[in-house]
Design an enzyme around this catalytic site. Structure first.
Site, mmCIF file in Angstrom:
data_model
loop_
_atom_site.group_PDB
_atom_site.id
_atom_site.type_symbol
_atom_site.label_atom_id
_atom_site.label_comp_id
_atom_site.label_asym_id
_atom_site.label_seq_id
_atom_site.Cartn_x
_atom_site.Cartn_y
_atom_site.Cartn_z
ATOM 1 N N HIS A 139 -13.354 16.550 3.651
ATOM 2 C CA HIS A 139 -13.489 15.180 3.156
ATOM 3 C C HIS A 139 -12.322 14.346 3.691
ATOM 4 O O HIS A 139 -11.195 14.462 3.205
ATOM 5 C CB HIS A 139 -13.517 15.212 1.618
ATOM 6 C CG HIS A 139 -13.723 13.891 0.986
ATOM 7 N ND1 HIS A 139 -13.332 13.611 -0.298
ATOM 8 C CD2 HIS A 139 -14.293 12.741 1.460
ATOM 9 C CE1 HIS A 139 -13.637 12.364 -0.587
ATOM 10 N NE2 HIS A 139 -14.220 11.820 0.452
ATOM 11 N N GLU A 151 -9.340 16.582 2.249
ATOM 12 C CA GLU A 151 -9.656 17.415 1.089
ATOM 13 C C GLU A 151 -10.641 18.488 1.574
ATOM 14 O O GLU A 151 -11.707 18.149 2.094
ATOM 15 C CB GLU A 151 -10.293 16.526 0.004
ATOM 16 C CG GLU A 151 -10.486 17.187 -1.327
ATOM 17 C CD GLU A 151 -11.062 16.224 -2.378
ATOM 18 O OE1 GLU A 151 -11.831 15.302 -2.024
ATOM 19 O OE2 GLU A 151 -10.733 16.405 -3.566
HETATM 20 N N1 CAA Z 1 -7.176 2.917 13.150
HETATM 21 C C1 CAA Z 1 -5.903 3.034 13.564
HETATM 22 N N2 CAA Z 1 -4.876 2.459 12.913
HETATM 23 C C2 CAA Z 1 -5.156 1.716 11.827
HETATM 24 C C3 CAA Z 1 -6.453 1.543 11.337
HETATM 25 C C4 CAA Z 1 -7.503 2.189 12.049
HETATM 26 N N3 CAA Z 1 -8.771 2.105 11.665
HETATM 27 N N4 CAA Z 1 -6.424 0.764 10.221
HETATM 28 C C5 CAA Z 1 -5.135 0.447 10.028
HETATM 29 N N5 CAA Z 1 -4.367 1.016 10.979
HETATM 30 C C6 CAA Z 1 -2.911 1.013 11.074
HETATM 31 C C7 CAA Z 1 -2.348 -0.329 11.436
HETATM 32 O O1 CAA Z 1 -2.249 -0.476 12.830
HETATM 33 C C8 CAA Z 1 -0.974 -0.294 10.789
HETATM 34 O O2 CAA Z 1 -0.066 0.461 11.569
HETATM 35 P P1 CAA Z 1 1.553 0.339 11.381
HETATM 36 O O3 CAA Z 1 1.888 0.884 10.038
HETATM 37 O O4 CAA Z 1 2.087 1.182 12.496
HETATM 38 O O5 CAA Z 1 1.840 -1.126 11.499
HETATM 39 C C9 CAA Z 1 -1.208 0.498 9.511
HETATM 40 O O6 CAA Z 1 -2.408 1.263 9.737
HETATM 41 C C10 CAA Z 1 -1.413 -0.406 8.329
HETATM 42 O O7 CAA Z 1 -2.476 -1.316 8.631
HETATM 43 P P2 CAA Z 1 -2.395 -2.883 8.434
HETATM 44 O O8 CAA Z 1 -1.009 -3.378 8.737
HETATM 45 O O9 CAA Z 1 -3.530 -3.501 9.151
HETATM 46 O O10 CAA Z 1 -2.728 -3.142 6.922
HETATM 47 P P3 CAA Z 1 -2.121 -2.555 5.619
HETATM 48 O O11 CAA Z 1 -0.659 -2.316 5.691
HETATM 49 O O12 CAA Z 1 -2.640 -3.460 4.567
HETATM 50 O O13 CAA Z 1 -2.804 -1.111 5.469
HETATM 51 C C11 CAA Z 1 -4.536 0.347 4.844
HETATM 52 C C12 CAA Z 1 -4.193 -0.960 5.512
HETATM 53 C C13 CAA Z 1 -3.997 1.515 5.672
HETATM 54 C C14 CAA Z 1 -6.048 0.423 4.760
HETATM 55 C C15 CAA Z 1 -3.856 0.363 3.402
HETATM 56 O O14 CAA Z 1 -4.179 -0.796 2.711
HETATM 57 C C16 CAA Z 1 -4.250 1.553 2.581
HETATM 58 O O15 CAA Z 1 -3.719 2.652 2.723
HETATM 59 N N6 CAA Z 1 -5.227 1.328 1.655
HETATM 60 C C17 CAA Z 1 -5.763 2.386 0.816
HETATM 61 C C18 CAA Z 1 -6.782 3.157 1.598
HETATM 62 C C19 CAA Z 1 -7.397 4.251 0.787
HETATM 63 O O16 CAA Z 1 -7.126 4.458 -0.376
HETATM 64 N N7 CAA Z 1 -8.300 4.985 1.432
HETATM 65 C C20 CAA Z 1 -9.044 6.027 0.788
HETATM 66 C C21 CAA Z 1 -10.335 5.449 0.298
HETATM 67 S S1 CAA Z 1 -11.302 6.645 -0.524
HETATM 68 C C22 CAA Z 1 -12.110 7.410 0.737
HETATM 69 O O17 CAA Z 1 -12.022 7.105 1.895
HETATM 70 C C23 CAA Z 1 -12.962 8.543 0.368
HETATM 71 C C24 CAA Z 1 -14.055 8.399 -0.592
HETATM 72 O O18 CAA Z 1 -14.699 9.401 -0.802
HETATM 73 C C25 CAA Z 1 -14.438 7.166 -1.292
#
Ligand code: CAA
Length: 281
Positions: A139, A151
């Protein structure tokens, strides 16, 4: 392990293909829909470029990664020499079972069959195959290139050898494996979804507005996104579906999706992907 097939070129599938190919694996990205494959390759290219701009990888790594990914529309031929298959199609048990049945017939006997499911029982998927010991949950979290967790879910008939292989593979792609038993919502969504649902209930009861609820969790609990923003990011239909699976699986009404969540889903306000959820995009 060298050759990995990823089935489903949506958000999770293209993220998984991206990470595997970046770490040197030969990846078959499989989807029956040609336009989905095209869109997935554009997304991978864009996300690799984002990593180049941030100096996480260089241009050569970007080009090698793209060259490591081969697109295919035919599951049976694409998986024929795979060491690992990761299924990342729509979250519908019957669709996933059909795919597990199909790949079980075409993949080599030693090939491990993994699912990226966020809520469907791994043991149930394993039962659709003739190799339940080689079926496991992987996951991944969205966005896959960024999130460290995988996971790992052991089905009831899963073998320790399969788990060990997948744990090692997870380390090899720079991620951290956390192994759990097969149970509704595993650990991640069993803990995350009730928090999201509670935030929706608080909003529905008028205790505060969406922005304030999210600010409280961001500033007070150091969450990168508040629960309502995260729900929009995951998709409100996905959240609703997982809560229903928790409610049914544990036979416990405490997981019942909040009415406001049900209303949003019925109105097609599914979050970022439709332009509106708890927020407008
Ligand atoms: N590919 C590559 N790099 C990416 C990316 C992608 N798709 N998306 C973001 N990034 C990188 C950015 O380039 C940036 O890099 P640096 O730290 O080197 O600058 C970093 O990630 C942070 O991105 P942003 O600056 O654009 O934006 P942010 O600081 O607001 O972070 C986020 C965005 C990483 C999404 C952050 O908000 C976060 O961690 N959110 C929570 C995400 C989460 O909880 N995910 C799990 C969801 S549940 C799930 O997926 C499973 C389920 O079963 C439901």
């Amino acid at each position: 392990m060298r050759s990995i097939s990823v089935i489903g070129a949506g958000t999770m599938g293209n993220g998984i293909a991206h990470v595997m190919a970046l770490h040197g694996y030969d990846v078959n990205l499989i989807d029956k829909n040609e336009s989905a494959l095209k869109k997935a390759m554009q997304t991978i290219e864009k996300n690799l470029e984002r990593q180049v701009q941030k100096n996480v990888i260089n241009n050569i790594q970007k080009e090698t990664t793209l060259a490591n990914i081969h697109c295919s529309q035919d599951i049976s031929s694409a998986v024929a020499s795979s060491d690992l298959i990761i299924e990342a199609v729509t979250e519908v048990a019957s669709v996933k079972k059909e795919i597990f049945k199909l790949v079980d017939q075409s993949a080599p006997p030693n090939c491990i069959l993994a699912s990226n499911t966020s809520s469907i029982s791994i043991s149930e998927l394993a039962n659709a195959t003739t190799r339940p010991g080689k079926v496991i949950g992987m996951h991944f979290m969205n966005p896959v290139p960024v999130m460290k967790l995988v996971e790992i879910i052991e089905g009831h008939a899963g073998s320790k050898e399969t788990t060990q292989t997948i744990v090692e593979l997870t380390h090899s792609i720079g991620k951290i494996p956390c192994v759990v038993k097969d149970a509704p919502g595993f650990i991640s969504n069993r803990v995350l979804m009730p928090m999201i649902n509670e935030a929706v209930l608080a909003l529905q009861e008028g205790i505060s507005d969406a922005k304030t609820i999210d600010e409280i969790m961001k500033l007070g609990m150091a969450h990168p996104m508040g629960p309502l923003q995260l729900a929009d990011y995951i998709g409100l239909d996905v959240c609703h579906n997982i809560l229903s699976i928790l409610e049914d699986g544990f036979d416990n009404a405490k997981y019942h999706p909040a009415d406001l969540l049900t209303e949003k889903v019925a109105a097609g306000k599914l979050g970022v992907k439709t332009g509106e959820g708890f927020y407008k995009y």
